[in-house]
Design a protein around this motif. Structure first.
Motif, PDB file in Angstrom:
ATOM      1  N   GLU A 145       0.834  -1.208   0.000  1.00 34.79           N
ATOM      2  CA  GLU A 145       0.000   0.000   0.000  1.00 34.79           C
ATOM      3  C   GLU A 145       0.863   1.250   0.000  1.00 34.79           C
ATOM      4  O   GLU A 145       0.590   2.211  -0.736  1.00 34.79           O
ATOM      5  N   TRP A 146       1.895   1.255   0.856  1.00 34.18           N
ATOM      6  CA  TRP A 146       2.794   2.411   0.876  1.00 34.18           C
ATOM      7  C   TRP A 146       3.442   2.611  -0.484  1.00 34.18           C
ATOM      8  O   TRP A 146       3.512   3.740  -0.991  1.00 34.18           O
ATOM      9  N   GLN A 147       3.919   1.535  -1.095  1.00 38.44           N
ATOM     10  CA  GLN A 147       4.607   1.646  -2.381  1.00 38.44           C
ATOM     11  C   GLN A 147       3.680   2.216  -3.446  1.00 38.44           C
ATOM     12  O   GLN A 147       4.087   3.048  -4.265  1.00 38.44           O
ATOM     13  N   LEU A 148       2.412   1.774  -3.439  1.00 36.21           N
ATOM     14  CA  LEU A 148       1.459   2.286  -4.421  1.00 36.21           C
ATOM     15  C   LEU A 148       1.247   3.783  -4.246  1.00 36.21           C
ATOM     16  O   LEU A 148       1.240   4.540  -5.221  1.00 36.21           O
ATOM     17  N   THR A 149       1.084   4.225  -3.002  1.00 38.61           N
ATOM     18  CA  THR A 149       0.887   5.660  -2.779  1.00 38.61           C
ATOM     19  C   THR A 149       2.148   6.456  -3.103  1.00 38.61           C
ATOM     20  O   THR A 149       2.063   7.614  -3.538  1.00 38.61           O
ATOM     21  N   TYR A 150       3.303   5.866  -2.896  1.00 36.97           N
ATOM     22  CA  TYR A 150       4.570   6.538  -3.213  1.00 36.97           C
ATOM     23  C   TYR A 150       4.750   6.677  -4.723  1.00 36.97           C
ATOM     24  O   TYR A 150       5.153   7.737  -5.228  1.00 36.97           O
ATOM     25  N   GLU A 151       4.452   5.609  -5.458  1.00 37.28           N
ATOM     26  CA  GLU A 151       4.675   5.608  -6.904  1.00 37.28           C
ATOM     27  C   GLU A 151       3.626   6.424  -7.663  1.00 37.28           C
ATOM     28  O   GLU A 151       3.897   6.922  -8.753  1.00 37.28           O
ATOM     29  N   ALA A 152       2.439   6.544  -7.108  1.00 32.15           N
ATOM     30  CA  ALA A 152       1.361   7.249  -7.806  1.00 32.15           C
ATOM     31  C   ALA A 152       1.645   8.744  -7.903  1.00 32.15           C
ATOM     32  O   ALA A 152       2.180   9.346  -6.971  1.00 32.15           O
ATOM     33  N   TRP A 153       1.275   9.328  -9.051  1.00 35.01           N
ATOM     34  CA  TRP A 153       1.414  10.777  -9.208  1.00 35.01           C
ATOM     35  C   TRP A 153       0.380  11.494  -8.359  1.00 35.01           C
ATOM     36  O   TRP A 153       0.650  12.555  -7.811  1.00 35.01           O
ATOM     37  N   ARG A 154      -0.829  10.962  -8.312  1.00 32.29           N
ATOM     38  CA  ARG A 154      -1.888  11.493  -7.465  1.00 32.29           C
ATOM     39  C   ARG A 154      -2.530  10.323  -6.725  1.00 32.29           C
ATOM     40  O   ARG A 154      -2.601   9.214  -7.249  1.00 32.29           O
ATOM     41  N   VAL A 155      -2.998  10.593  -5.507  1.00 32.39           N
ATOM     42  CA  VAL A 155      -3.662   9.570  -4.704  1.00 32.39           C
ATOM     43  C   VAL A 155      -5.066  10.073  -4.355  1.00 32.39           C
ATOM     44  O   VAL A 155      -5.215  11.156  -3.786  1.00 32.39           O
ATOM     45  N   ILE A 156      -6.058   9.285  -4.724  1.00 40.27           N
ATOM     46  CA  ILE A 156      -7.456   9.654  -4.472  1.00 40.27           C
ATOM     47  C   ILE A 156      -7.950   8.899  -3.249  1.00 40.27           C
ATOM     48  O   ILE A 156      -7.798   7.677  -3.158  1.00 40.27           O
ATOM     49  N   ALA A 157      -8.537   9.623  -2.319  1.00 38.88           N
ATOM     50  CA  ALA A 157      -9.209   9.027  -1.169  1.00 38.88           C
ATOM     51  C   ALA A 157     -10.687   9.379  -1.252  1.00 38.88           C
ATOM     52  O   ALA A 157     -11.053  10.449  -1.748  1.00 38.88           O
ATOM     53  N   CYS A 158     -11.519   8.479  -0.758  1.00 36.12           N
ATOM     54  CA  CYS A 158     -12.966   8.683  -0.863  1.00 36.12           C
ATOM     55  C   CYS A 158     -13.531   9.488   0.309  1.00 36.12           C
ATOM     56  O   CYS A 158     -14.739   9.751   0.334  1.00 36.12           O
ATOM     57  N   SER A 159     -12.687   9.850   1.277  1.00 41.49           N
ATOM     58  CA  SER A 159     -13.159  10.614   2.426  1.00 41.49           C
ATOM     59  C   SER A 159     -11.984  11.363   3.051  1.00 41.49           C
ATOM     60  O   SER A 159     -10.814  11.001   2.859  1.00 41.49           O
ATOM     61  N   ARG A 160     -12.306  12.380   3.836  1.00 42.18           N
ATOM     62  CA  ARG A 160     -11.259  13.091   4.569  1.00 42.18           C
ATOM     63  C   ARG A 160     -10.588  12.166   5.582  1.00 42.18           C
ATOM     64  O   ARG A 160      -9.390  12.284   5.846  1.00 42.18           O
ATOM     65  N   PHE A 161     -11.366  11.260   6.155  1.00 45.22           N
ATOM     66  CA  PHE A 161     -10.812  10.317   7.118  1.00 45.22           C
ATOM     67  C   PHE A 161      -9.733   9.452   6.468  1.00 45.22           C
ATOM     68  O   PHE A 161      -8.642   9.281   7.030  1.00 45.22           O
ATOM     69  N   MET A 162     -10.024   8.918   5.272  1.00 42.85           N
ATOM     70  CA  MET A 162      -9.033   8.091   4.587  1.00 42.85           C
ATOM     71  C   MET A 162      -7.815   8.915   4.186  1.00 42.85           C
ATOM     72  O   MET A 162      -6.671   8.447   4.294  1.00 42.85           O
ATOM     73  N   ALA A 163      -8.027  10.132   3.740  1.00 35.62           N
ATOM     74  CA  ALA A 163      -6.896  10.989   3.380  1.00 35.62           C
ATOM     75  C   ALA A 163      -6.005  11.246   4.594  1.00 35.62           C
ATOM     76  O   ALA A 163      -4.769  11.225   4.492  1.00 35.62           O
ATOM     77  N   ALA A 164      -6.624  11.449   5.752  1.00 36.54           N
ATOM     78  CA  ALA A 164      -5.847  11.676   6.963  1.00 36.54           C
ATOM     79  C   ALA A 164      -5.040  10.437   7.339  1.00 36.54           C
ATOM     80  O   ALA A 164      -3.888  10.544   7.794  1.00 36.54           O
ATOM     81  N   ASP A 178      -6.105  13.790  -3.258  1.00 35.22           N
ATOM     82  CA  ASP A 178      -7.369  14.356  -3.715  1.00 35.22           C
ATOM     83  C   ASP A 178      -8.507  13.603  -3.038  1.00 35.22           C
ATOM     84  O   ASP A 178      -8.494  12.361  -3.008  1.00 35.22           O
ATOM     85  N   ILE A 179      -9.469  14.315  -2.500  1.00 32.42           N
ATOM     86  CA  ILE A 179     -10.619  13.690  -1.848  1.00 32.42           C
ATOM     87  C   ILE A 179     -11.801  13.747  -2.818  1.00 32.42           C
ATOM     88  O   ILE A 179     -12.284  14.821  -3.177  1.00 32.42           O
ATOM     89  N   VAL A 180     -12.233  12.576  -3.261  1.00 34.64           N
ATOM     90  CA  VAL A 180     -13.361  12.471  -4.191  1.00 34.64           C
ATOM     91  C   VAL A 180     -14.372  11.509  -3.573  1.00 34.64           C
ATOM     92  O   VAL A 180     -14.211  10.287  -3.673  1.00 34.64           O
ATOM     93  N   PRO A 181     -15.400  12.021  -2.908  1.00 31.59           N
ATOM     94  CA  PRO A 181     -16.390  11.126  -2.282  1.00 31.59           C
ATOM     95  C   PRO A 181     -17.093  10.260  -3.317  1.00 31.59           C
ATOM     96  O   PRO A 181     -17.249  10.653  -4.482  1.00 31.59           O
ATOM     97  N   ASN A 182     -17.508   9.088  -2.881  1.00 33.03           N
ATOM     98  CA  ASN A 182     -18.278   8.215  -3.764  1.00 33.03           C
ATOM     99  C   ASN A 182     -19.578   8.900  -4.159  1.00 33.03           C
ATOM    100  O   ASN A 182     -20.234   9.539  -3.339  1.00 33.03           O
ATOM    101  N   GLY A 183     -19.952   8.751  -5.412  1.00 34.65           N
ATOM    102  CA  GLY A 183     -21.187   9.343  -5.906  1.00 34.65           C
ATOM    103  C   GLY A 183     -22.392   8.467  -5.607  1.00 34.65           C
ATOM    104  O   GLY A 183     -22.269   7.310  -5.203  1.00 34.65           O
ATOM    105  N   VAL A 184     -23.547   9.025  -5.819  1.00 31.16           N
ATOM    106  CA  VAL A 184     -24.807   8.315  -5.615  1.00 31.16           C
ATOM    107  C   VAL A 184     -25.685   8.525  -6.841  1.00 31.16           C
ATOM    108  O   VAL A 184     -25.857   9.664  -7.299  1.00 31.16           O
TER     109      VAL A 184
END
Length: 283
Positions: A145-164, A178-184
């Motif tokens: 997981e760390w390696q994926l976030t390190y290698e990615a140019w941008r990292v999308i989280a679905c909530s502020r909690f996950m981003a934190a 980038d925080i992009v909440p799941n749509g409905v």
């Protein structure tokens, strides 16, 4: 787009996320190819009615090996098919990986093609393990997981909690997140008339009961135990409130016991698995 889940193989929210995201991107004029392991039937290649190209890659038979070994060998197969696909359809502009299960393939393709990689993180191993890494298996997943976030140019989280959590656990820079909440999807009413709606509601709660519900997997990281802990306080304010909990998972029995331990067993209903149609009726 690389995803471990895609219909008919959908386990949780990740699969539904990708299933809805891909056609939305096509609608924006983007050509989308989804590479996913062939784990539950489905055609090896299809173009969905929405225009998504789906490539289901046969997974290796590794019944005697660990799941982590199986995932890494499956990633090798995904990478191989992606390379072949590029020769057929031309160069890709962007690589989008969903969670650690496709990280190896995504990172390898990023370096081979010299293309931007973005990742969407839906859940973390620390969250699945209640905040701890309980052994070598969990530590290896955490490292991926760390390696994926390190290698990615941008990292999308679905909530502020996950981003934190990403910033705290992996030191992912906040300006890379980038925080992009799941749509409905807002669909028309699933009921033919008010009588049908009332009959469905009465199958869950009395007319004079306020209805609160949760729908999802029964796992620690969803936080249903927090909702149950709070339910006695809710009942102090709203004595006729009923909590309906729908879904299945390994944490289900512990949650049922917690309900009785908190003394709210008569005000909480566990439905077990519900269909997508009943899920929509609940909402």
């Amino acid at each position: 787009m690389l995803s471990w889940e895609y219909p008919p193989h959908v386990v949780g929210g990740l699969g539904r996320h990708v299933t809805n995201l891909a056609p939305a991107l096509v609608a924006e004029g983007i050509e989308v190819h989804v590479l996913t392991p062939l784990l539950r039937h489905g055609e090896p290649h299809e173009v969905t009615p929405a225009g998504v190209h789906v490539h289901r890659v046969p997974a290796p038979h590794m019944e005697d090996y660990s799941f982590l070994s199986f995932a890494r060998e499956t990633n090798a197969a995904l990478e191989r098919v992606a390379r072949e696909l590029q020769h057929q359809v031309g160069e890709f502009t962007l690589i989008h990986a969903h969670d650690w299960l496709v990280a190896d393939a995504a990172i390898a393709l990023k370096h081979a093609w010299r293309r931007p990689l973005i990742s969407t993180i839906h859940a973390l191993e620390r969250g699945r393990q209640q905040g701890y890494l309980g052994g070598e298996h969990s530590e290896q997943i955490n490292n991926i997981e760390w390696q994926l976030t390190y290698e990615a140019w941008r990292v999308i989280a679905c909530s502020r909690f996950m981003a934190a959590q990403l910033h705290e656990y992996f030191a992912t820079p906040t300006d890379k997140l980038d925080i992009v909440p799941n749509g409905v999807h807002v669909r028309p009413s699933p009921f033919l008339d008010d009588a049908e709606r009332l009959a469905f509601r009465r199958s869950l709660a009395a007319d004079d009961e306020q209805l609160v519900f949760y729908v999802g997997r029964m796992v620690f990281e969803k936080g249903v135990h927090v909702l149950i802990d709070a339910w006695p306080r809710v009942l102090e304010r709203m004595p006729r409130a009923r909590l309906v909990i729908a879904g299945t998972g390994g944490y289900l029995e512990a949650l049922k016991q917690q309900v009785w331990d908190r003394g709210v067993g008569d005000q909480v209903t566990f439905t077990g698995f519900i269909s997508d149609e009943d899920r929509d009726r609940l909402y």
